[in-house]
Structures are given as structure tokens and as C-alpha cells.
Design an enzyme around this catalytic site. Structure first.
Site, PDB file in Angstrom:
ATOM      1  N   CYS A   2       0.845  -1.202   0.000  1.00 16.16           N
ATOM      2  CA  CYS A   2       0.000   0.000   0.000  1.00 16.16           C
ATOM      3  C   CYS A   2       0.874   1.243   0.000  1.00 16.16           C
ATOM      4  CB  CYS A   2      -0.864  -0.001   1.255  1.00 16.16           C
ATOM      5  SG  CYS A   2      -1.820  -1.504   1.447  1.00 16.16           S
ATOM      6  N   ARG A  27       2.982   1.882  -7.585  1.00 15.44           N
ATOM      7  CA  ARG A  27       3.102   0.744  -6.662  1.00 15.44           C
ATOM      8  C   ARG A  27       1.949  -0.240  -6.814  1.00 15.44           C
ATOM      9  NH1 ARG A  27       6.036   2.399  -1.831  1.00 15.44           N
ATOM     10  NH2 ARG A  27       4.588   1.304  -0.490  1.00 15.44           N
ATOM     11  N   TRP A  75      -3.123  -1.982  -1.625  1.00 13.68           N
ATOM     12  CA  TRP A  75      -2.779  -3.210  -2.347  1.00 13.68           C
ATOM     13  C   TRP A  75      -3.212  -4.318  -1.395  1.00 13.68           C
ATOM     14  CZ3 TRP A  75      -0.761  -5.140  -6.851  1.00 13.68           C
ATOM     15  CH2 TRP A  75      -0.245  -6.425  -6.812  1.00 13.68           C
ATOM     16  N   ASN A 101       0.171   0.481   5.934  1.00 15.81           N
ATOM     17  CA  ASN A 101       0.832  -0.384   4.958  1.00 15.81           C
ATOM     18  C   ASN A 101       1.551  -1.451   5.758  1.00 15.81           C
ATOM     19  OD1 ASN A 101       2.131  -1.554   2.791  1.00 15.81           O
ATOM     20  ND2 ASN A 101       3.795  -0.062   2.784  1.00 15.81           N
ATOM     21  N   GLY A 102       1.275  -2.731   5.446  1.00 12.79           N
ATOM     22  CA  GLY A 102       1.964  -3.802   6.162  1.00 12.79           C
ATOM     23  C   GLY A 102       0.993  -4.893   6.576  1.00 12.79           C
ATOM     24  N   GLU A 484      14.317 -21.196 -16.345  1.00  7.43           N
ATOM     25  CA  GLU A 484      14.001 -19.807 -16.001  1.00  7.43           C
ATOM     26  C   GLU A 484      15.122 -18.867 -16.441  1.00  7.43           C
ATOM     27  OE1 GLU A 484      11.516 -18.229 -15.383  1.00  7.43           O
ATOM     28  OE2 GLU A 484      12.197 -16.333 -14.552  1.00  7.43           O
ATOM     29  N   LYS A 488      14.603 -15.746 -19.001  1.00  7.44           N
ATOM     30  CA  LYS A 488      14.998 -14.373 -18.665  1.00  7.44           C
ATOM     31  C   LYS A 488      15.916 -13.793 -19.742  1.00  7.44           C
ATOM     32  CE  LYS A 488      12.647 -13.141 -15.379  1.00  7.44           C
ATOM     33  NZ  LYS A 488      11.673 -14.048 -15.904  1.00  7.44           N
ATOM     34  N   GLU A 491      13.951 -13.196 -23.087  1.00  8.90           N
ATOM     35  CA  GLU A 491      12.886 -12.189 -23.096  1.00  8.90           C
ATOM     36  C   GLU A 491      13.433 -10.790 -22.822  1.00  8.90           C
ATOM     37  OE1 GLU A 491       9.795 -12.444 -20.185  1.00  8.90           O
ATOM     38  OE2 GLU A 491      11.127 -13.072 -18.595  1.00  8.90           O
ATOM     39  N   HIS A 507      21.887 -36.126 -26.140  1.00 13.86           N
ATOM     40  CA  HIS A 507      20.822 -36.670 -27.017  1.00 13.86           C
ATOM     41  C   HIS A 507      20.477 -35.690 -28.128  1.00 13.86           C
ATOM     42  CE1 HIS A 507      20.214 -39.984 -24.236  1.00 13.86           C
ATOM     43  NE2 HIS A 507      20.303 -39.105 -23.257  1.00 13.86           N
ATOM     44  N   LYS A 603       2.792  -7.540 -19.341  1.00 18.08           N
ATOM     45  CA  LYS A 603       2.973  -8.016 -17.963  1.00 18.08           C
ATOM     46  C   LYS A 603       2.006  -9.140 -17.656  1.00 18.08           C
ATOM     47  CE  LYS A 603       4.604  -8.341 -13.915  1.00 18.08           C
ATOM     48  NZ  LYS A 603       5.875  -9.109 -13.812  1.00 18.08           N
TER      49      LYS A 603
HETATM   50  C1  AGP Z   1       8.029 -13.913 -17.011  1.00 17.69           C
HETATM   51  O1  AGP Z   1       9.217 -13.112 -16.975  1.00 17.69           O
HETATM   52  C2  AGP Z   1       7.130 -13.539 -18.158  1.00 17.69           C
HETATM   53  N1  AGP Z   1       6.805 -12.161 -18.117  1.00 17.69           N
HETATM   54  C3  AGP Z   1       5.950 -14.480 -18.334  1.00 17.69           C
HETATM   55  O2  AGP Z   1       6.483 -15.743 -18.663  1.00 17.69           O
HETATM   56  C4  AGP Z   1       5.006 -14.680 -17.121  1.00 17.69           C
HETATM   57  O3  AGP Z   1       5.672 -15.399 -16.112  1.00 17.69           O
HETATM   58  C5  AGP Z   1       3.806 -15.511 -17.588  1.00 17.69           C
HETATM   59  O4  AGP Z   1       3.112 -14.761 -18.567  1.00 17.69           O
HETATM   60  C6  AGP Z   1       2.860 -15.909 -16.463  1.00 17.69           C
HETATM   61  O5  AGP Z   1       2.342 -14.758 -15.858  1.00 17.69           O
HETATM   62  P1  AGP Z   1       1.486 -14.943 -14.502  1.00 17.69           P
HETATM   63  O6  AGP Z   1       2.418 -15.466 -13.479  1.00 17.69           O
HETATM   64  O7  AGP Z   1       0.990 -13.577 -14.187  1.00 17.69           O
HETATM   65  O8  AGP Z   1       0.377 -15.911 -14.782  1.00 17.69           O
END
Ligand code: AGP
Length: 608
Positions: A2, A27, A75, A101-102, A484, A488, A491, A507, A603
Site C-alpha cells: 500500500c 506501486r 494493495w 501499509n503492512g 528460467e 529471462k 525475453e 541426445h 505483464k
Molecule cells: C516472465 O518473466 C514472463 N513475463 C511471463 O512468462 C510470465 O511469467 C507468464 O506470462 C505468467 O504470468 P502470470 O504469473 O501472471 O500468470
């Protein structure tokens, strides 16, 4: 998390407070509210949704002339996003108003005691409990400062609060414990806020309040004291050189870097209220009413799927629950979804709005499964539609690349493994104590290690910036981390990267290796080390360069060693994760990419 703001000065307070809240919008929030004292009584205006909804309500009322006020963007952590849960909250006798907030960990116990004394509650928030606790303390202690301090000493957990009394219309009180709160020192006006951007256009002079400190503020004065004994506190007024945008990133170059460095706090917040006294076990009340699953399908997308793949190892090891991990976009279209008795589905989603994951949840429910949700956004679609939801409490994740969310997901998955293992009585006392002890040590370890990890990432990103391809290799739970790491890198820097189970190299993929195709190998000191080591030798035999993440004392044939602290077992994943994040961050930044908004990405992927 928050946002709270307070103002005492010479201007009409509410417009200033709303303006301050706008500068905290980054935020993230789901409701907002403001309060001031007018003709001896509180005026409180609250609205769900964006600040524009609050401004609309304010525009329909006569403007307030009060020159002291406070505000809040919520939040949600306790209680759904709704007006009744929005701050400020009034005490039962309407003499006090509070924004917070907390997380007050013992709010339920306090609420029960206050209810027994006749207090009534109109929200599900811990904040409303706290403001009534202050009223109760004030009933026997006329000095509000003392009553406030006494109430805070009874509240356990994290808080940054701003309190007003209708009997002191030109003053506000504020205090902090494990949540940020900064004093803005102006000319004929003073401010308090969760973050500097709120009041930066008005003043660059700030006092950073410390944990356990409280302050009484008027337009011309402020007095800082210790909550514990009300002793005065020496303070230093500092001058902020940042602009507003830089301040919103807390001085970091990008939100992604800020969120990577928030991971120690994310771990602490994620554990708040979930460990029994003396770390004797895990409490996940959300799961108490459900049977321990006989089998679990973990369904997610992207980084959340990688968290699920990682969590599979620790849940199978500690709770002996068979797990299959499914990509949501595949799972939702499977020919048949077959479930045995007590089998469950766990969907993981930071945003709680990912279309494929939401569709997978709905399909599983249609087919008769009990669906658990693991989300970061309170009240999101997945959170609302799951039969039961656990929140990661990581605060809003602004950068498109998910970083602290995965850390928080891995934490809750670890807690679930311990919780279910305890319920099945198959986790020994020693194992449980060792796991919890390690978890509790992680925030401090990361706090200490992140700066050196970041420095190492800068060096290696520049050394390998010409690469157009990368392999990420790992075995066991490190295979999920390798996936992962590869995600990273691709992307963020648009470099092609493949995450692979190290044992799979021979393989086929090894045909790709040459001097221009480096490998990032995760080689921790576990029983799989010799195997990963031999994979590295295979890569180097074909002129492939190797960066190896490992722990002190491990002798490896790598071109570049990245040494990290040795943390037992699966928990090493919490140390390796930021290494992978920082390497990709530095590579993308060095290559001049748009780190917080990579091309083609959103996002939250709310469409198929
Ligand atoms: C992760 O860096 C990406 N932006 C993407 O893979 C993300 O994790 C995926 O779209 C899932 O999003 P969510 O966790 O909000 O469901």
C-alpha cells in the site's frame, strides 16, 4: 504494498494528498481513500478502483478547507478489494482515523479481544483492528502519543501507519516497523509518505524514519520518538537529488533491478504469519479445511510454470505427493482431464489474470477437481475462482520480466511442502527445523550477497555480450532454474537461449556447441554435481565456453566460475535465482534493451 501519505501545512490538504497518491500509483493498488477533520468531525472518502473514482466522489462534495489530511492506496493483503476494506479506517467512536501499509500478524487475536469488549468491525482488515486498539488504549491513556505507542507495541508484524485524531485536527502521527516511511520537511508544511516520489515536487528534504520510531507532525514542527519508551530521537535531514521517476524506482535504474533487490523482503513478508512460534512448523490456514492432495497437477505459464517445476521437487521430497507440472496452454486443451479421489490442481499466476491459466482452472473445475490458486494479486480472477487461494504477498511487480514473484512462489511452495509433509506426519522434526532455519536465514544471506552478485553479473554480461546463443543447463530442481534463466535471457536481451536438462545434451543439443555458443551451467555441491561436471567437460571438448554457478570449494572445469553461498538442498534455488536474473538484467541493459518493457511482451497475457 500500500501507499500512505500525510500532509500538514498551509494548503488545502485533500488536493495535496490526492496528488501525492497519484505519485504512488506505480506501486499498484485496488482502492484508495482520504481523510481530514472538518468542524470537529472526520471526513472520510473512499473508493474502489483507480484514483479517478476517488476524485469523482470528491468532486461531488463541497471542497474541504482542512490543511491537514492523509490518504492511502490499498494493495489488498487482508480482505478483498472493496470500499469497506479501503483505508482510512475509523475507530468505533469515530475519534481516530488510520491508514496502514503492512501486515499485523496477530490481528485476529486482538480483534477477538476487542470484540469481547464490544467493538464492532465493518471490514476484514487488520487496519481496522489496529485503529480500534488505539482507541481502546486511548480510553485509559489520555495522551494520544502514549496510547498510540502502547497499541503499536501490542501489534506484531510490519506496519507503516498514519493516524489522525478529531481532537487534534492540525496534526498527524506516523510510525513504522519493517515498512518504509519517510518524512518530507517543507517550509510551513510537512509530509509523510511510503515513498519519496509522493512529496518530491514540494520538498527534497527528507528524514528517513527507522523501525520502531514514531513522529507527531504539524505544519511547523515534527517530533520523532521511539515507540518503545517515547524517548526523543536524533535525526538527520537529507536532500534527495533524484527526479520523480528515479525516485519511484527507489534510485535503481529499472523496476526490474529494484524488484530483484526486493527479494529478501519478499521472503520475509512471505513467511510473515506462516511460521508457528519458535519456528515449530508452518501454518497455512487456507489449506486447513482441505484434505492433503493424493496427487497434484501444477498448472501455469512462463516463469510461474518454472516455479511450479521447481516446487515439484520439494513437495515430492517432503510431502511425498506425486506431482505433474503442466503448461496451462496445453493442459486446457487436453483430450481428457482425469482425477482420482482427493487429487487437486494448483494453478500459479503472479497476475491472477493469465488467460491460459484461468482457462485451465475453469476446465479442471468443470472436470470435478478441487483447484488451489497461488497468486500475487489479491482479488484477481484466478484468486476469486479458485476453490482456495494462497497469496505470495510479494507486492506489485511492475517490470514485465517476473523476478521477485518467482522467489515468492518458490517460498510458498516450500511452505506447502512442509505443511503437507507435517500433516502426513512424514517430515521429521529435524528436517522441519533445518528447512525452517534455512528459510529464515535466506533474507539476510540475500541482502548480503546481492550487491556482489550484481557486480559479477556486470562483468560476465559484458564478457559474453557478443553471444547470439546460450545454453542453460541444470539437473533436478536446477533444471527448472535453468529453464528460467534461459527465459529471462531471451525475453530481456533477445539472445536465443535454451534451458536444458544437463543429461539431455548428448541426445542431440550438443551438436550445437561451438566457440560461439556458450553454456551457463548450474553446478551446486549436491549428489548430481559429478554428472553436471561431466556435461561441462563435454561442452568444453567442443570449444564451448562455460559459466558455472557453484559453491565455494567445488573444483570445476569452467571458463568462468560464479561462486554463491552454500545453502542446503533445494533452498539453494533461492540463491541461484537472482544470479540468473541479474545476468540477464545486466546483459539487456548493456545491450541497450528496454529492460522494464521488453518488445512484444505484456505483464499479464490476458489473451490466448
Ligand atoms: C516472465 O518473466 C514472463 N513475463 C511471463 O512468462 C510470465 O511469467 C507468464 O506470462 C505468467 O504470468 P502470470 O504469473 O501472471 O500468470
Amino acid at each position: 504494498m500500500c501507499g500512505i501519505v500525510g500532509y500538514a501545512g498551509h494548503r488545502p490538504a485533500i488536493p495535496v494528498v490526492v496528488e501525492e497518491l497519484h505519485r504512488l500509483e506505480y506501486r499498484g493498488y485496488d482502492s484508495a481513500g482520504v481523510a481530514c477533520v472538518q468542524q470537529g468531525a472526520f471526513r472520510v472518502v473512499r473508493a474502489q478502483g483507480k484514483l479517478s473514482a476517488l476524485e469523482q466522489l470528491l468532486s461531488e462534495q463541497a471542497p474541504s478547507t482542512a490543511t491537514t489530511g492523509m490518504g492511502h492506496t490499498r494493495w489488498a493483503t487482508h480482505g478483498a478489494p472493496a470500499v469497506r476494506n479501503a483505508h482510512p479506517h475509523l475507530s468505533n467512536d469515530a475519534s481516530l482515523a488510520l491508514v496502514h501499509n503492512g501486515i499485523i500478524e496477530n490481528y485476529l487475536e486482538i480483534k477477538k479481544d476487542l470484540a469481547a469488549r464490544g467493538y464492532v468491525f465493518h471490514s476484514e482488515t487488520d487496519t481496522e483492528v489496529l485503529v480500534n486498539l488505539i482507541q481502546e488504549c486511548h480510553r485509559t491513556e489520555p495522551d494520544l502519543r502514549k496510547a498510540f505507542a502502547r497499541a503499536l507495541s501490542m501489534a506484531h508484524g510490519a506496519y507503516a501507519v498514519c493516524l489522525m485524531s478529531k481532537d487534534e485536527p492540525d496534526a498527524f502521527y506516523a510510525a513504522r516497523m519493517s515498512a518504509p516511511l519517510i518524512l518530507g520537511v517543507g517550509t510551513g508544511e510537512n509530509f509523510v509518505a511510503s515513498d519519496i516520489p509522493a512529496f518530491l515536487p514540494y520538498t527534497r528534504k527528507v528524514v528517513f524514519l527507522e523501525d520502531g520510531e514514531m513522529v507527531r507532525v504539524t505544519s511547523s514542527s515534527f517530533a520523532i520518538s521511539r515507540v518503545q519508551d517515547l524517548s526523543p530521537v536524533d535525526y538527520r535531514v537529507e536532500t534527495i537529488e533524484w527526479d520523480v521517476q528515479a525516485a519511484q524506482k527507489g534510485g535503481y535504474r529499472h523496476f526490474m533491478l529494484k524488484e530483484i533487490f526486493e527479494q529478501p523482503k519478499v521472503l520475509s513478508d512471505g513467511m510473515a504469519g506462516r511460521l508457528l512460534e519458535d519456528a515449530k512448523g508452518v501454518r497455512l490456514p487456507e489449506l486447513d479445511g482441505l484434505p492433503v492432495p493424493s496427487r497434484l497437477s501444477i498448472v501455469a505459464c512462463g516463469t510461474s510454470a518454472h516455479a511450479g517445476m521447481w516446487g515439484r521437487h520439494i513437495i515430492e521430497a517432503l510431502a511425498e505427493i506425486p506431482i505433474q507440472v503442466e503448461i496451462a496452454s496445453e493442459y486446457r486443451y487436453k483430450e481428457k482431464l482425469l482425477f482420482q479421489p482427493d487429487e487437486m490442481v494448483l494453478v500459479i499466476s503472479q497476475s491472477g489474470e493469465t488467460a491460459d491459466t484461468l482457462a485451465a482452472l475453469r476446465r479442471a473445475k468443470e472436470c470435478g477437481a478441487k483447484v488451489l490458486g497461488l497468486c500475487n494479486v489479491v482479488g484477481s480472477s484466478i484468486a476469486r475462482e479458485a476453490d482456495c487461494v494462497l497469496y505470495t504477498q510479494a507486492g506489485p511487480e511492475i517490470s514485465v520480466a517476473s523476478t521477485k514473484a518467482m522467489c515468492s512462489q518458490m517460498l510458498v511452495l516450500t511452505l506447502m511442502a512442509l505443511y503437507w509433509g507435517e500433516r502426513k506426519q512424514i517430515v521429521s522434526e529435524a528436517t522441519r527445523a533445518a528447512c525452517i532455519e534455512t528459510l529464515l536465514s535466506l533474507p539476510q544471506i540475500l541482502e548480503k550477497e546481492l550487491p556482489s552478485m550484481h557486480a559479477q553479473a556486470k562483468v560476465l554480461a559484458r564478457k559474453y555480450a557478443q553471444a547470439r546463443n546460450f545454453f542453460y543447463l541444470g539437473r533436478g530442481h536446477c533444471y527448472a532454474l535453468a529453464l528460467e534463466g534461459a527465459l529471462k535471457l531471451k525475453e530481456l536481451s533477445y539472445i536465443h537461449a535454451e534451458g536444458y536438462a544437463a543429461g539431455e545434451m548428448k541426445h542431440g543439443p550438443i551438436a550445437l556447441i561451438d566457440s560461439a555458443f556458450p553454456t551457463f551451467a548450474i553446478c551446486l555441491a549436491d549428489e548430481l554435481l559429478p554428472k553436471v561436471k561431466s556435461n561441462m567437460v563435454e561442452v568444453q571438448a567442443r570449444q564451448g565456453k562455460v559459466i558455472a554457478v557453484t559453491t565455494p570449494g567445488v573444483d570445476l572445469p569452467a571458463d568462468d566460475l560464479w561462486i554463491v553461498p552454500d545453502v542446503p538442498s533445494f533452498m539453494s534455488g533461492f540463491i541461484v535465482l537472482p544470479v540468473l536474473q541479474l545476468f540477464s538484467y545486466e546483459m539487456a541493459d548493456y545491450l541497450g534493451k528496454d529492460v522494464d518493457q521488453p518488445r512484444n511482451l505484456a505483464k499479464s497475457v490476458t489473451v490466448e
